[in-house]
Design a protein around this motif. Structure first.
Motif, PDB file in Angstrom:
ATOM      1  N   PRO A 157       8.973  -4.178   1.441  1.00 10.58           N
ATOM      2  CA  PRO A 157       7.938  -5.263   2.099  1.00 10.58           C
ATOM      3  C   PRO A 157       7.427  -4.604   3.537  1.00 10.58           C
ATOM      4  O   PRO A 157       6.582  -5.360   3.945  1.00 10.58           O
ATOM      5  N   MET A 158       8.304  -3.997   3.686  1.00  4.45           N
ATOM      6  CA  MET A 158       7.347  -3.099   5.178  1.00  4.45           C
ATOM      7  C   MET A 158       7.829  -1.726   5.064  1.00  4.45           C
ATOM      8  O   MET A 158       8.595  -0.638   5.828  1.00  4.45           O
ATOM      9  N   MET A 159       6.510  -0.924   4.093  1.00  5.95           N
ATOM     10  CA  MET A 159       6.524  -0.559   3.668  1.00  5.95           C
ATOM     11  C   MET A 159       6.615   0.911   4.983  1.00  5.95           C
ATOM     12  O   MET A 159       6.942   2.396   3.979  1.00  5.95           O
ATOM     13  N   GLY A 160       5.557   0.524   5.717  1.00  8.04           N
ATOM     14  CA  GLY A 160       5.203   2.020   6.313  1.00  8.04           C
ATOM     15  C   GLY A 160       4.232   3.233   5.761  1.00  8.04           C
ATOM     16  O   GLY A 160       3.675   2.508   4.790  1.00  8.04           O
ATOM     17  N   ALA A 161       5.234   4.472   6.223  1.00  7.87           N
ATOM     18  CA  ALA A 161       4.410   5.525   4.695  1.00  7.87           C
ATOM     19  C   ALA A 161       4.665   5.513   3.454  1.00  7.87           C
ATOM     20  O   ALA A 161       5.025   5.831   3.333  1.00  7.87           O
ATOM     21  N   GLY A 162       5.713   4.599   3.507  1.00 13.76           N
ATOM     22  CA  GLY A 162       5.607   4.317   1.789  1.00 13.76           C
ATOM     23  C   GLY A 162       7.536   5.794   1.682  1.00 13.76           C
ATOM     24  O   GLY A 162       7.608   5.823   0.123  1.00 13.76           O
ATOM     25  N   GLY A 163       8.196   5.723   2.397  1.00 11.80           N
ATOM     26  CA  GLY A 163       9.383   6.760   2.446  1.00 11.80           C
ATOM     27  C   GLY A 163       9.936   6.647   0.704  1.00 11.80           C
ATOM     28  O   GLY A 163      10.706   7.157   0.326  1.00 11.80           O
ATOM     29  N   ILE A 164      10.683   5.240   1.155  1.00 10.16           N
ATOM     30  CA  ILE A 164      11.384   4.525   0.468  1.00 10.16           C
ATOM     31  C   ILE A 164      10.590   4.383  -1.231  1.00 10.16           C
ATOM     32  O   ILE A 164      11.660   4.782  -1.951  1.00 10.16           O
ATOM     33  N   LEU A 165       9.673   3.903  -1.486  1.00 17.79           N
ATOM     34  CA  LEU A 165       8.984   3.909  -2.002  1.00 17.79           C
ATOM     35  C   LEU A 165       8.965   4.959  -3.418  1.00 17.79           C
ATOM     36  O   LEU A 165       8.780   5.193  -3.922  1.00 17.79           O
ATOM     37  N   ARG A 195       9.674   0.742 -11.359  1.00 17.53           N
ATOM     38  CA  ARG A 195       7.813   0.638 -11.011  1.00 17.53           C
ATOM     39  C   ARG A 195       8.446   0.107  -9.505  1.00 17.53           C
ATOM     40  O   ARG A 195       9.096  -0.313  -8.675  1.00 17.53           O
ATOM     41  N   VAL A 196       7.437   0.251  -8.396  1.00 15.66           N
ATOM     42  CA  VAL A 196       7.666   0.148  -6.627  1.00 15.66           C
ATOM     43  C   VAL A 196       6.622  -0.252  -6.486  1.00 15.66           C
ATOM     44  O   VAL A 196       5.040  -1.102  -6.703  1.00 15.66           O
ATOM     45  N   TYR A 197       6.610  -1.690  -5.365  1.00 19.39           N
ATOM     46  CA  TYR A 197       5.863  -2.385  -5.217  1.00 19.39           C
ATOM     47  C   TYR A 197       6.146  -2.761  -3.540  1.00 19.39           C
ATOM     48  O   TYR A 197       7.133  -2.910  -2.925  1.00 19.39           O
ATOM     49  N   GLY A 198       4.731  -1.940  -2.926  1.00 18.48           N
ATOM     50  CA  GLY A 198       4.860  -1.576  -1.522  1.00 18.48           C
ATOM     51  C   GLY A 198       3.833  -2.823  -0.494  1.00 18.48           C
ATOM     52  O   GLY A 198       2.903  -3.329  -1.320  1.00 18.48           O
ATOM     53  N   VAL A 199       4.631  -3.545   1.015  1.00 19.05           N
ATOM     54  CA  VAL A 199       3.781  -4.121   0.989  1.00 19.05           C
ATOM     55  C   VAL A 199       3.880  -3.990   2.596  1.00 19.05           C
ATOM     56  O   VAL A 199       4.684  -3.108   2.936  1.00 19.05           O
ATOM     57  N   ASP A 200       2.675  -3.720   3.253  1.00 19.76           N
ATOM     58  CA  ASP A 200       2.860  -3.341   5.064  1.00 19.76           C
ATOM     59  C   ASP A 200       1.110  -4.217   5.550  1.00 19.76           C
ATOM     60  O   ASP A 200       0.530  -4.565   5.081  1.00 19.76           O
ATOM     61  N   ILE A 201       1.707  -4.804   7.028  1.00 19.42           N
ATOM     62  CA  ILE A 201       0.648  -5.677   7.834  1.00 19.42           C
ATOM     63  C   ILE A 201      -0.368  -4.522   8.471  1.00 19.42           C
ATOM     64  O   ILE A 201      -1.437  -5.067   8.265  1.00 19.42           O
ATOM     65  N   ARG A 202      -0.410  -3.911   8.100  1.00 20.37           N
ATOM     66  CA  ARG A 202      -1.903  -2.608   8.648  1.00 20.37           C
ATOM     67  C   ARG A 202      -2.150  -1.729   7.215  1.00 20.37           C
ATOM     68  O   ARG A 202      -1.389  -0.628   7.230  1.00 20.37           O
ATOM     69  N   PRO A 203      -3.356  -2.046   7.867  1.00 16.20           N
ATOM     70  CA  PRO A 203      -4.254  -1.570   7.095  1.00 16.20           C
ATOM     71  C   PRO A 203      -4.046  -0.273   6.356  1.00 16.20           C
ATOM     72  O   PRO A 203      -4.243   0.929   4.834  1.00 16.20           O
ATOM     73  N   HIS A 219       0.659  12.090  -3.955  1.00 13.60           N
ATOM     74  CA  HIS A 219       1.687  13.658  -3.275  1.00 13.60           C
ATOM     75  C   HIS A 219       2.564  13.638  -4.403  1.00 13.60           C
ATOM     76  O   HIS A 219       2.514  15.090  -4.941  1.00 13.60           O
ATOM     77  N   TYR A 220       3.015  13.045  -4.411  1.00 17.06           N
ATOM     78  CA  TYR A 220       4.750  13.215  -4.472  1.00 17.06           C
ATOM     79  C   TYR A 220       4.879  12.921  -6.698  1.00 17.06           C
ATOM     80  O   TYR A 220       5.587  12.612  -6.882  1.00 17.06           O
ATOM     81  N   GLY A 221       3.552  12.357  -7.227  1.00 17.48           N
ATOM     82  CA  GLY A 221       3.759  12.546  -8.500  1.00 17.48           C
ATOM     83  C   GLY A 221       3.960  10.985  -8.543  1.00 17.48           C
ATOM     84  O   GLY A 221       4.046  10.775 -10.015  1.00 17.48           O
ATOM     85  N   VAL A 222       4.078  10.183  -7.718  1.00 16.01           N
ATOM     86  CA  VAL A 222       3.974   8.864  -8.286  1.00 16.01           C
ATOM     87  C   VAL A 222       2.953   7.925  -9.084  1.00 16.01           C
ATOM     88  O   VAL A 222       2.425   8.041  -7.766  1.00 16.01           O
ATOM     89  N   ARG A 223       3.374   7.535 -10.031  1.00 15.07           N
ATOM     90  CA  ARG A 223       2.082   6.260 -10.408  1.00 15.07           C
ATOM     91  C   ARG A 223       2.330   4.897 -10.592  1.00 15.07           C
ATOM     92  O   ARG A 223       1.075   4.143 -10.754  1.00 15.07           O
ATOM     93  N   ASP A 224       3.264   4.911 -10.270  1.00 16.74           N
ATOM     94  CA  ASP A 224       3.791   3.507 -11.185  1.00 16.74           C
ATOM     95  C   ASP A 224       3.928   2.718  -9.962  1.00 16.74           C
ATOM     96  O   ASP A 224       4.938   2.268  -9.390  1.00 16.74           O
ATOM     97  N   TYR A 225       3.013   2.618  -9.322  1.00 12.96           N
ATOM     98  CA  TYR A 225       2.950   1.436  -8.217  1.00 12.96           C
ATOM     99  C   TYR A 225       2.242   0.011  -8.062  1.00 12.96           C
ATOM    100  O   TYR A 225       1.209  -0.035  -8.861  1.00 12.96           O
ATOM    101  N   GLU A 226       2.460  -0.905  -6.884  1.00  9.59           N
ATOM    102  CA  GLU A 226       1.594  -1.624  -7.036  1.00  9.59           C
ATOM    103  C   GLU A 226       1.449  -2.117  -4.617  1.00  9.59           C
ATOM    104  O   GLU A 226       2.360  -2.513  -4.946  1.00  9.59           O
ATOM    105  N   LEU A 227       0.347  -1.619  -4.131  1.00  6.81           N
ATOM    106  CA  LEU A 227       0.419  -2.060  -2.684  1.00  6.81           C
ATOM    107  C   LEU A 227      -0.302  -2.983  -2.357  1.00  6.81           C
ATOM    108  O   LEU A 227      -1.397  -3.365  -2.999  1.00  6.81           O
TER     109      LEU A 227
END
Length: 331
Positions: A186-194, A203-211, A223-231
């Protein structure tokens, strides 16, 4: 029996990561000798052990001994499961109490006498000997190449932010949640954990307050080949509004610590309390949260007020101005 060598920088966290994966796969840790773990496990655990972040390698445990003489005697009686050529490597741990200087040559000679060929430059099979309180010999099955994790460090990503967990630690947080299907940050930043969760097939879900973070995290995931996501662009303190019909099996996150990271104008400790409440609201019953907090924030007490039960806590000193704890909570 299997053996597994964990890394030494966060050993308690590394051990618990292994334990979490074995709980999913149906195995257990039966003994520990410094960084060497003995596992009661078989090949059905390999897909889970291969997920590990804070481990060096695992393999088949062939024999153990109290002395070099006993090890060499047992080695003569064993049918070594070696494919192709082999090499003997010795891992001398800090608690090693045996003189193993000449052991690779001696053990190599015993195995060679069974008809196997030695190749010191490019062997097909690594015979690994560990020296701690006791001596152990096994066949390496999987080596976790540090170059693989290094290639995903912050400065190698297309969207670069210097404040980011090491990929190995991100991977461990994912595994400590025991996620099997999905994970929310829920505070994904640049998405390292995702990224680490997505590379495990979740399947990964990410949220951040900054566009810019939502856009950048998507860039990194693709870039790293992850396709099953919802941000989603949104507030981590209002997750039930963002996901009104959804409950997650696992959440892992590394919130901003209030130094150079933005807190969107809010007081740090109050933000953390509201985030804990918000995560609790969208987590399944029995689900797990893995989260980092600076040492000055009483994460255990605050999480327990919300209703969480702590199942893990690990200290890390990052530098002189940042000490933190990684926590694992269960709903």
């Amino acid at each position: 029996m299997l053996y597994l060598e964990i890394l030494g920088n966060l050993p308690e966290m590394a051990r618990d990561e292994v334990k979490a994966m074995l709980e999913l796969a149906g195995g257990e840790i039966t003994d520990q000798d410094y960084l060497f773990l003995k596992l009661d496990a078989d090949e059905k655990t390999f897909p889970y052990l291969s997920r590990l972040g804070l481990s060096h390698e695992y393999g088949e445990l062939i024999l153990e001994a109290e002395s070099i003489e006993e090890l060499l005697q047992k080695a003569e009686e064993v049918d070594w499961p070696i494919k192709g050529t082999f090499k003997v490597d010795t891992e001398t741990m800090v608690n090693c109490r045996h003189d193993v200087l000449d052991l690779p040559r001696k053990l190599g000679a015993v195995i060679h006498a069974q008809g196997f060929k030695v190749n010191l430059s490019k062997p097909d099979t690594f015979v690994r000997v560990y020296c701690g309180e006791r001596l152990y010999a096994g066949i390496r099955l999987r080596f976790f190449d540090p170059k693989d994790f290094e290639s995903r460090k912050a400065h190698h990503r297309p969207f670069f932010r210097p404040i980011s967990l090491h990929p190995r630690v991100s991977r461990a947080l994912v595994n400590l949640t025991k996620a099997k299907r999905e994970l929310l940050d829920p505070m994904m930043g640049a998405g390292g954990i995702l990224m680490e969760a997505g590379l495990l097939g979740l399947r990964v879900y990410g949220v951040d307050i900054r566009p810019e973070m939502v856009e950048g995290a998507e860039m990194n995931l693709r870039h790293y080949g992850v396709r099953d996501y919802e941000l989603r662009l949104g507030d981590a303190t209002k997750l039930e509004e963002l996901f009104p019909e959804k409950r997650f099996e696992a959440v892992a996150t590394d919130p901003p610590y209030g130094t150079s990271a933005t807190l969107a104008g809010r007081k740090r400790d109050e933000l953390y309390r509201k985030v804990l409440e918000s995560i609790y609201g969208v987590l399944e019953e029995g689900g797990r949260l893995a989260i980092a907090f600076p040492a000055s924030f009483y994460g255990e007490a605050e999480a327990e007020k919300v209703g969480f039960k702590m199942v893990g806590k690990y200290y890390q000193r990052v530098h002189k101005s940042l000490e933190r704890y990684f926590y694992v909570f269960e709903k």
